[in-house]
Design an enzyme around this catalytic site. Structure first.
Site, mmCIF file in Angstrom:
data_model
loop_
_atom_site.group_PDB
_atom_site.id
_atom_site.type_symbol
_atom_site.label_atom_id
_atom_site.label_comp_id
_atom_site.label_asym_id
_atom_site.label_seq_id
_atom_site.Cartn_x
_atom_site.Cartn_y
_atom_site.Cartn_z
ATOM 1 N N ASP A 50 0.650 -1.137 -0.085
ATOM 2 C CA ASP A 50 -0.042 -0.053 -0.092
ATOM 3 C C ASP A 50 0.802 1.083 0.118
ATOM 4 O O ASP A 50 2.068 1.192 0.099
ATOM 5 C CB ASP A 50 -0.926 0.201 1.352
ATOM 6 C CG ASP A 50 -2.009 -0.986 1.277
ATOM 7 O OD1 ASP A 50 -2.240 -1.499 0.109
ATOM 8 O OD2 ASP A 50 -3.004 -0.635 2.177
ATOM 9 N N LYS A 72 -3.833 3.497 -2.868
ATOM 10 C CA LYS A 72 -4.712 4.004 -1.789
ATOM 11 C C LYS A 72 -4.068 5.112 -1.257
ATOM 12 O O LYS A 72 -3.053 5.213 -0.294
ATOM 13 C CB LYS A 72 -5.052 2.840 -0.890
ATOM 14 C CG LYS A 72 -6.282 2.323 -0.890
ATOM 15 C CD LYS A 72 -6.584 1.542 0.388
ATOM 16 C CE LYS A 72 -7.506 0.512 -0.145
ATOM 17 N NZ LYS A 72 -7.752 -0.352 1.002
ATOM 18 N N MET A 188 -7.450 9.094 9.750
ATOM 19 C CA MET A 188 -8.140 9.682 8.587
ATOM 20 C C MET A 188 -9.128 10.709 9.040
ATOM 21 O O MET A 188 -10.019 10.803 8.305
ATOM 22 C CB MET A 188 -8.998 8.476 7.884
ATOM 23 C CG MET A 188 -7.971 7.195 7.625
ATOM 24 S SD MET A 188 -9.256 5.739 7.073
ATOM 25 C CE MET A 188 -9.767 5.208 8.585
HETATM 26 N N1 SAH Z 1 -3.610 0.342 9.478
HETATM 27 C C1 SAH Z 1 -2.742 1.658 9.512
HETATM 28 C C2 SAH Z 1 -4.062 2.819 9.211
HETATM 29 C C3 SAH Z 1 -4.496 2.872 7.976
HETATM 30 S S1 SAH Z 1 -5.764 4.158 7.883
HETATM 31 C C4 SAH Z 1 -2.348 1.818 10.884
HETATM 32 O O1 SAH Z 1 -2.508 0.775 11.719
HETATM 33 O O2 SAH Z 1 -1.724 2.892 11.163
HETATM 34 C C5 SAH Z 1 -4.812 5.551 7.137
HETATM 35 C C6 SAH Z 1 -4.724 6.554 8.003
HETATM 36 O O3 SAH Z 1 -3.542 6.216 9.044
HETATM 37 C C7 SAH Z 1 -4.160 7.888 7.680
HETATM 38 O O4 SAH Z 1 -5.246 8.645 7.211
HETATM 39 C C8 SAH Z 1 -3.569 8.539 8.963
HETATM 40 O O5 SAH Z 1 -4.593 8.978 9.636
HETATM 41 C C9 SAH Z 1 -2.994 7.409 9.587
HETATM 42 N N2 SAH Z 1 -1.432 7.078 9.413
HETATM 43 C C10 SAH Z 1 -1.164 6.065 8.881
HETATM 44 N N3 SAH Z 1 0.473 6.169 8.953
HETATM 45 C C11 SAH Z 1 0.694 7.523 9.173
HETATM 46 C C12 SAH Z 1 1.592 8.299 9.647
HETATM 47 N N4 SAH Z 1 2.864 7.827 9.655
HETATM 48 N N5 SAH Z 1 1.851 9.698 10.410
HETATM 49 C C13 SAH Z 1 0.346 9.994 10.452
HETATM 50 N N6 SAH Z 1 -0.878 9.269 10.282
HETATM 51 C C14 SAH Z 1 -0.608 7.966 9.760
#
Ligand code: SAH
Length: 525
Positions: A50, A72, A188
């Site tokens: 992803d 995505k 998100m």
């Molecule tokens: N499975 C992932 C989340 C996916 S949903 C997890 O466990 O982190 C996608 C959201 O995750 C983004 O919109 C943001 O809000 C958050 N996100 C993922 N990586 C990030 C990062 N490095 N810094 C800030 N937000 C992050």
């Protein structure tokens, strides 16, 4: 015993069953993947990944593995639909492949991991799930916020901020979470931030509650904006924060002042362009990154194989005719042995000629291949090696010199003048890397604070590769950019080329250069 010998009656072997590993890549810093996740990545045959999974992790994947990007980004740019992804996983597994499905953070936290696994179960595909460090805990930690703390909160919730705000019936019990839970982390939620803060306040959470929004958490690009429920939406808009970012709400955010360890590292947020060859840049890059810098590797030199191996291959076949085989650089030695291995040969095929090297570093590379150099000069230069060889007696001797396609002529000329027959063969080429567009663009966007130069050739190649139309353009691109040079010779070249030097260590080593950069920024702070 041959009892098990296959006969015509034996059925054909059944194809090996594939398996899917759903792996959490962690939040951004590639080193935050689990050991288990990393090990599986290193034996993957297919990796389906992803947008949020760190691209740096893909370097761990075996060279012949297939990489499939399924995109995505903020839920808009879908390179593939979820159905296509599900089908892909099933198909690859049915082909008998070891498939890694790599997702940002933890695959079961807002990652649709559950849906993908359900499909695998329905199709009878074998699978395992490897959890990851979710971005919520990483963002809090890297923004200096302990997500729970005995004196502040006893509970924490992970909430989607993506829910359609116009939806009549919400899946989120705003009245309960607003005051019922200590720390709230929204994934998100950047677009809906004004609605989220309003709902929390309307349901009784104090407008004074501290909030931090963290973008690209745990990466060198991390950015954070702090405020309260009442102020954060405006501040985030003013700072133009875009996804991916997390919203952390709760009293624990006030601890940030005290323990903001990541963003307080001395070079945090400094964007540094490192111009050495990729092979040599790593020490400098590691040191700068440990201090918090965001490094861009703009290698000015790349080493690639020669246009053709024909010349070397031919000489290898008649190596026995030579009296001397000479290695004048680590790089030449590496490429030479790489080719030898490609031909299915090894050190035993080098029996015959005596072997001379330019210095101890090259001798060590040879040693690693099981060969002891017969001659190492006292002075580690081409001239030094020539002098040592002359003492051995050169008239009538046949010398093979594998080296860079373009190289200094001192050694072969000196030996020829002394009566030797010298054959030079190219084993690698120095080329300017093709991908300088990224560096140029970063300079155009004023996204570079500092450039390091560690030799005159890095200065010369860098300016050539920038392809400025003239001095005015060079000045415009480099305006406001600080320049650090490792020593006086590099500095002299840089000044001749119209650059202004800001940082120059007293001794000419990488650690001293890093110290000088630290001093420079400490003084300015
Ligand atoms: N499975 C992932 C989340 C996916 S949903 C997890 O466990 O982190 C996608 C959201 O995750 C983004 O919109 C943001 O809000 C958050 N996100 C993922 N990586 C990030 C990062 N490095 N810094 C800030 N937000 C992050």
């Amino acid at each position: 015993m041959d009892v098990m010998k296959k006969t015509a009656h034996n059925p054909p072997p059944t194809p090996r069953a594939g398996k899917v590993y759903l792996i959490g890549a962690g939040p951004g810093d590639p080193e935050l993947i689990t050991v288990k996740g990393m090990k599986l990545l290193q034996r993957a045959e297919v990796v389906v990944y992803d947008y949020l999974a760190s691209k740096k992790l893909l370097k761990q994947v075996p060279k012949d593995a297939e990489l499939v990007y399924v995109g995505k980004m903020g839920g808009v740019h879908h390179a593939h639909t979820q159905d296509e992804i599900n089908r892909m996983l099933v198909d690859f597994a049915r082909q008998g492949k070891t498939v890694v499905r790599l997702k940002g953070g933890d695959p079961f936290i807002f990652g649709r991991g559950g849906e993908e696994i359900e499909v695998l179960v329905d199709h009878g595909i074998a699978y395992e799930v490897v959890p990851g460090v979710t971005s919520a805990t990483a963002a809090a930690t890297y923004a200096g916020v302990p997500i729970t703390h005995r004196q502040y909160t006893a509970s924490v919730a992970f909430i989607t901020g993506h829910e359609d705000p116009t939806k009549a019936a919400s899946n989120i019990a705003w009245d309960k979470i607003a005051t019922g839970i200590g720390t709230l982390v929204f994934y998100m939620g950047i677009k809906n931030l004004p609605i989220i803060t309003e709902k929390l306040m309307a349901n009784g959470r104090s407008p004074e509650t501290p909030v931090v929004v963290v973008r690209w958490a745990s990466t060198p690009e991390q950015q954070s904006v702090e405020g309260t429920l009442a102020t954060i939406a405006d501040r985030v808009r003013a700072a133009k924060i875009k996804p991916p970012a997390l919203i952390v709400v709760g009293e624990v955010v006030s601890l940030r002042d005290k323990i903001n360890w990541y963003e307080k590292r001395p070079l945090f947020g400094k964007r540094i362009l490192v111009t050495r060859t990729r092979e040599q840049a790593s020490e400098l890059v590691h040191r700068l990154e440990d201090l918090g810098a965001n490094c861009l590797e703009g290698s000015t030199i790349a080493l690639v194989p020669p246009d053709s191996w024909a010349e070397l291959d031919q000489e290898l076949r008649r190596l026995g005719d030579y009296d001397w085989l000479l290695f004048t650089s680590i790089n030449a030695t590496r490429f030479f042995f790489q080719r030898l291995a490609e031909l299915g040969l090894d050190a035993r095929n080098l029996k015959g000629p005596k072997i001379g090297v330019v210095g101890t570093a090259t001798a060590e590379v040879l040693q690693a291949h099981g060969i002891r150099a017969d001659l190492v000069p006292e002075e580690f230069t081409g001239e030094g090696l020539a002098a040592a060889l002359l003492k051995e007696g050169m008239p009538g001797k046949k010398v093979l010199l594998p080296r860079a396609a373009k190289a200094r002529e001192v050694l072969p000329e000196t030996l020829s003048e002394a009566g030797a027959t010298v054959t030079t063969v190219p084993v690698y080429r120095n080329v300017q890397p093709a991908d300088y567009a990224e560096v140029r663009q970063a300079l155009e966007e004023k996204a570079i604070d500092l450039i390091t130069f560690t030799s005159s050739s890095t200065v010369i190649n860098f300016l050539e590769m920038l392809q400025c139309a003239g001095e005015a353009e060079q000045q415009r691109l480099l305006d406001g950019v600080k320049i650090a040079t490792i020593g006086p010779i590099t500095a002299k070249t840089a000044v001749q080329k119209g650059l202004t030097i800001h940082i120059q260590p007293k001794t000419f080593t990488i650690p001293a250069l890093v110290d000088a950069i630290l001093d420079h920024y400490a003084k300015r702070a």
